[in-house]
Design a protein around this motif. Structure first.
Motif, PDB file in Angstrom:
ATOM      1  N   ALA A  23      29.922  53.251  41.151  1.00 41.25           N
ATOM      2  CA  ALA A  23      31.306  53.271  40.677  1.00 41.25           C
ATOM      3  C   ALA A  23      32.239  53.518  41.856  1.00 41.25           C
ATOM      4  O   ALA A  23      32.502  54.664  42.235  1.00 41.25           O
ATOM      5  N   ALA A  24      32.693  52.458  42.457  1.00 46.98           N
ATOM      6  CA  ALA A  24      33.588  52.564  43.607  1.00 46.98           C
ATOM      7  C   ALA A  24      34.489  51.342  43.642  1.00 46.98           C
ATOM      8  O   ALA A  24      34.170  50.292  43.079  1.00 46.98           O
ATOM      9  N   GLN A  25      35.638  51.487  44.288  1.00 48.87           N
ATOM     10  CA  GLN A  25      36.576  50.379  44.390  1.00 48.87           C
ATOM     11  C   GLN A  25      36.048  49.311  45.338  1.00 48.87           C
ATOM     12  O   GLN A  25      35.626  49.612  46.453  1.00 48.87           O
ATOM     13  N   VAL A  26      36.031  48.060  44.863  1.00 46.79           N
ATOM     14  CA  VAL A  26      35.590  46.939  45.702  1.00 46.79           C
ATOM     15  C   VAL A  26      36.815  46.109  46.065  1.00 46.79           C
ATOM     16  O   VAL A  26      37.658  45.819  45.208  1.00 46.79           O
ATOM     17  N   TYR A  27      36.890  45.736  47.325  1.00 42.94           N
ATOM     18  CA  TYR A  27      38.003  44.922  47.801  1.00 42.94           C
ATOM     19  C   TYR A  27      37.504  43.537  48.209  1.00 42.94           C
ATOM     20  O   TYR A  27      36.422  43.405  48.779  1.00 42.94           O
ATOM     21  N   LEU A  28      38.299  42.544  47.871  1.00 39.85           N
ATOM     22  CA  LEU A  28      37.986  41.167  48.233  1.00 39.85           C
ATOM     23  C   LEU A  28      39.179  40.558  48.967  1.00 39.85           C
ATOM     24  O   LEU A  28      40.327  40.962  48.736  1.00 39.85           O
ATOM     25  N   PRO A  29      38.928  39.583  49.837  1.00 36.64           N
ATOM     26  CA  PRO A  29      40.053  38.929  50.512  1.00 36.64           C
ATOM     27  C   PRO A  29      40.788  37.984  49.566  1.00 36.64           C
ATOM     28  O   PRO A  29      40.165  37.228  48.823  1.00 36.64           O
ATOM     29  N   ASP A  30      42.123  38.063  49.575  1.00 36.11           N
ATOM     30  CA  ASP A  30      42.884  37.100  48.794  1.00 36.11           C
ATOM     31  C   ASP A  30      43.030  35.820  49.595  1.00 36.11           C
ATOM     32  O   ASP A  30      42.456  35.672  50.674  1.00 36.11           O
ATOM     33  N   LYS A  31      43.786  34.852  49.078  1.00 39.09           N
ATOM     34  CA  LYS A  31      43.857  33.541  49.727  1.00 39.09           C
ATOM     35  C   LYS A  31      44.506  33.576  51.104  1.00 39.09           C
ATOM     36  O   LYS A  31      44.347  32.647  51.892  1.00 39.09           O
ATOM     37  N   THR A  32      45.211  34.686  51.419  1.00 39.09           N
ATOM     38  CA  THR A  32      45.804  34.821  52.753  1.00 39.09           C
ATOM     39  C   THR A  32      44.926  35.639  53.694  1.00 39.09           C
ATOM     40  O   THR A  32      45.280  35.843  54.849  1.00 39.09           O
ATOM     41  N   GLY A  33      43.780  36.128  53.178  1.00 39.36           N
ATOM     42  CA  GLY A  33      42.886  36.918  54.006  1.00 39.36           C
ATOM     43  C   GLY A  33      43.121  38.409  53.934  1.00 39.36           C
ATOM     44  O   GLY A  33      42.457  39.183  54.626  1.00 39.36           O
ATOM     45  N   VAL A  34      44.036  38.864  53.080  1.00 39.75           N
ATOM     46  CA  VAL A  34      44.336  40.288  52.924  1.00 39.75           C
ATOM     47  C   VAL A  34      43.373  40.896  51.902  1.00 39.75           C
ATOM     48  O   VAL A  34      43.133  40.313  50.840  1.00 39.75           O
ATOM     49  N   LEU A  35      42.816  42.067  52.209  1.00 33.26           N
ATOM     50  CA  LEU A  35      41.909  42.739  51.284  1.00 33.26           C
ATOM     51  C   LEU A  35      42.698  43.354  50.132  1.00 33.26           C
ATOM     52  O   LEU A  35      43.650  44.103  50.340  1.00 33.26           O
ATOM     53  N   VAL A  36      42.258  43.036  48.902  1.00 37.90           N
ATOM     54  CA  VAL A  36      42.930  43.492  47.691  1.00 37.90           C
ATOM     55  C   VAL A  36      41.863  43.974  46.710  1.00 37.90           C
ATOM     56  O   VAL A  36      40.736  43.454  46.698  1.00 37.90           O
ATOM     57  N   ALA A  37      42.201  44.967  45.907  1.00 39.64           N
ATOM     58  CA  ALA A  37      41.262  45.448  44.889  1.00 39.64           C
ATOM     59  C   ALA A  37      40.818  44.277  44.013  1.00 39.64           C
ATOM     60  O   ALA A  37      41.642  43.484  43.563  1.00 39.64           O
ATOM     61  N   ALA A  38      39.505  44.181  43.778  1.00 40.00           N
ATOM     62  CA  ALA A  38      38.949  43.019  43.070  1.00 40.00           C
ATOM     63  C   ALA A  38      39.574  42.804  41.702  1.00 40.00           C
ATOM     64  O   ALA A  38      39.827  41.663  41.297  1.00 40.00           O
ATOM     65  N   GLU A  39      39.847  43.901  40.973  1.00 40.85           N
ATOM     66  CA  GLU A  39      40.389  43.723  39.617  1.00 40.85           C
ATOM     67  C   GLU A  39      41.831  43.221  39.611  1.00 40.85           C
ATOM     68  O   GLU A  39      42.368  42.878  38.561  1.00 40.85           O
ATOM     69  N   GLU A  40      42.456  43.154  40.773  1.00 39.76           N
ATOM     70  CA  GLU A  40      43.817  42.627  40.875  1.00 39.76           C
ATOM     71  C   GLU A  40      43.815  41.152  41.288  1.00 39.76           C
ATOM     72  O   GLU A  40      44.879  40.559  41.469  1.00 39.76           O
ATOM     73  N   LEU A  41      42.622  40.581  41.405  1.00 35.88           N
ATOM     74  CA  LEU A  41      42.504  39.200  41.869  1.00 35.88           C
ATOM     75  C   LEU A  41      41.963  38.287  40.770  1.00 35.88           C
ATOM     76  O   LEU A  41      41.246  38.720  39.869  1.00 35.88           O
TER      77      LEU A  41
END
Length: 204
Positions: A23-41
């Motif tokens: 149970a931890a926050q996972v970050y993924l790169p958005d289309k511009t390459g910026v890391l964003v919380a996965a649930e916000e993508l």
């Protein structure tokens, strides 16, 4: 490159070796390459809908209400596979459209009044259709409905075309891609008509 390293880490996190994730926050790169919380993508697994929102000559057409709402979400970087994005918590555009707009898809209606009861528009229409008898009787009923609405023309068209089933929001829709009977009348379908259909227990 740093972004390529991020893609490699993301791929590893989605592998069976690291599942289930703690149970931890996972970050993924958005289309511009910026890391964003996965649930916000969100990732676009319905590209044919996005393409259809643009006119053939390249001009932007009027956006569909469902796509307009979805456009507010930030998009996962295109190099992140859909399966990986799902595994790590990003949302599918396809599932978003189905869950949010199953009853009002393409109607442009977000608030359909049900007079305090909870029956979806699709369920209501299904229940109405089940009241019709099989056979030629339903054709007579459709003609009568058109006459009641003030129509002066009624037309029936049997389309035996079978359409493709690859670009559908849900696999169950494949059953609707075959032959179909189209019924037309020249009466105007009004907001009041739609409200009557959506009204639970309405006799209209």
């Amino acid at each position: 490159e740093l972004l390529q390293m991020v893609f490699a880490i993301v791929q590893q996190l989605a592998s069976a070796e690291f599942q289930p994730l703690p149970a931890a926050q996972v970050y993924l790169p958005d289309k511009t390459g910026v890391l964003v919380a996965a649930e916000e993508l969100m990732f676009d697994d319905t590209p044919w809908l996005s393409d259809a929102s643009s006119a053939a000559d390249g001009a932007i057409a009027m956006p569909m209400p469902v796509l307009s709402a979805a456009s507010k979400w930030r998009r996962v970087h295109p190099q992140v596979a859909h399966e990986v994005a799902t595994q790590l918590g990003a949302r599918s555009l396809r599932s978003y459209l189905i869950s949010r707009n199953a009853d009002t898809f393409a109607l442009g209606l977000e608030h359909v009044e049900a007079f305090g009861q909870h029956e979806s528009l699709t369920s209501r229409l299904r229940n109405i259709l089940e009241l019709y008898a099989d056979g030629v009787g339903i054709l007579h009923e459709l003609i009568q409905n058109a006459d009641d609405a003030g129509a002066t023309e009624v037309a029936f068209l049997l389309d035996e075309t079978t359409h493709g089933s690859r670009s559908l929001l849900a696999p169950a829709m494949a059953a609707w891609q075959g032959a179909a009977l189209y019924v037309y009348n020249n009466a105007q379908f009004t907001q009041r008509d739609l409200k009557n259909i959506c009204s639970i227990g309405s006799s209209a």
